[in-house]
Design a protein around this motif. Structure first.
Motif: not given
Length: 404
Positions: A60, A72, A89, A112-113, A393, A396, A399-400
């Motif tokens: 990360s 993934w 991603i 990017s994730w 973006c 993502s 996603i968080r």
């Protein structure tokens, strides 16, 4: 060294056969030192460690010690994890605009994730990307075998990276990978229940434009094409009547239906990855094992792979009794995996609508639509994503929020 680290170390000695890892500081095509922490390596799986699975791991870019770990699974079956890393991603991308046929330049992906998660990209099953087998029999694979191999991979990888054992773990995937994701999740649950080490902090899974049940997902392609005004009312009605609403895997004797249907294809351009990954200097930089893969392909369609699980809907029904988070998302202009398929099978689970269908926004613009479902402590979020890269973006960030 505390007892957890000692335990992991002893298990690692037991499982270390055939494994390797390398930190990659620079790559051909990228000017200067990589701005990310990239690791590549092999993990041996199978009864006799005959299958060597190659992976790319990116830490990360925020706080790797506390951010979730995402495993993934790229689609296929038989597509390299590099495809997701550079085309979807991941933090790197090829400069397609200036590509002239020579070694492509590599750019940063601002969407990017890895800005919110640690991600493992894997070449699965064996025979994909840089993964290989030591025996001819080792190249034989299937849905059920792949799910077990990927779980073994995760166990061994975490033992080699004990600092991530306590991180919240999510499994994610796209396309055919979406079929494997719930199966791998089930292997994790069974392994944790059986007391296998390491015990994983599994929280849920993410599926993007994934395959769950082909009879539902693929069958929605024709209705979607009609809804998007890609085919006329007359064409749709003809196919609907002739095929009795069954457009996927139609009766071969139903000539009226076969004549009414048309093939649906999605043009793609992945030439940059072929040029880059087959370059000898790239393979040296990635620390691949020389001679194990002679001709890298993004997706190996010549694999001996048995699709022995048709639908994974039963896994969703089992998970709905657990306290997990699941995110299902589809592009709203994806004709290969139309969003109407997931909506149909999600609603067949008879869950309670927790949050009604509504738009979600980025900087005041609608970025897609979402609906949330609940059963006990199990939460499932469905979302569509507008066909604009700029929204990735912000997605993502969604996603968080989902994984926090």
């Amino acid at each position: 060294m505390n007892w957890i680290q000692l335990h992991a170390f002893l298990l690692l000695l037991l499982f270390n056969n055939g494994t390797s890892q390398s930190i990659i500081g620079a790559l051909p095509g990228y000017s200067g030192t990589l701005p990310i922490k990239l690791e590549t390596g092999y993990i041996a799986v199978g009864e006799n460690d005959e299958r060597q699975l190659f992976y790319y791991f990116v830490e990360s870019e925020d706080n790797p010690n506390v951010d979730p770990l995402l495993f993934w699974i790229t689609g296929g079956p038989g597509c390299s994890g590099l495809s997701s890393l550079v085309y979807e991603i991941g933090p790197l991308a090829f400069d397609i605009a200036d590509f002239d046929g020579s070694l492509p330049s590599i750019l940063r992906n601002p969407y990017s994730w890895t800005k919110v998660a640690n991600i493992i990209f894997i070449d699965w099953p064996v025979g994909s990307g840089f993964s290989y087998a030591n025996t001819a029999q080792g190249y034989s694979s299937s849905d059920s075998k792949s799910s077990k191999d990927n779980y073994t991979f995760l166990r061994k990888w975490l033992l080699k990276h004990p600092r991530f054992i306590k991180n919240r773990l999510y499994v994610g995937g796209e396309s055919y990978g979406g079929k494997l994701v719930p199966m791998i999740a089930m292997e994790i649950l069974l392994g944790n229940k059986a007391g296998l080490e390491p015990q994983m902090s599994f929280q849920g899974y993410i599926i993007g434009s994934g395959l769950t049940d082909p009879n539902i997902d693929f069958n929605e392609r024709i209705p979607y094409a009609h809804r998007m005004a890609l085919i006329s009312d007359e064409y749709f009605e003809s196919a609907k009547v002739s095929c009795d609403g069954k457009y996927y895997n139609p009766d071969p004797n139903n000539l009226r239906c076969l004549n009414a249907l048309q093939s649906i294809q999605e043009p793609q351009n992945y030439l940059t990855s072929y040029v880059w990954a087959n370059d000898p200097t790239v393979q040296v930089a990635l620390h691949t094992r020389k001679g194990t893969v002679t001709d890298w392909t993004r997706c190996n369609h010549s694999l001996y792979y048995e699709e022995d699980v048709e639908s994974v809907l039963q896994y969703y029904k089992l998970f709905s009794n657990k306290a997990f988070e699941v995110l299902i998302y589809n592009g709203d202009h994806d004709m290969v995996a139309p969003y109407m398929g997931p909506l149909k099978w999600i609603r067949s689970l008879n869950m309670t609508v927790f949050e009604d269908w509504r738009p979600w926004q980025v900087d005041g613009q609608v970025a897609g639509y979402t609906e949330k479902y609940k059963k006990n402590e199990f939460f499932l979020t469905f979302a569509t994503v507008k066909a604009r890269k700029v929204f990735l973006c912000s997605f993502s960030q969604r996603i968080r929020k989902t994984t926090n």
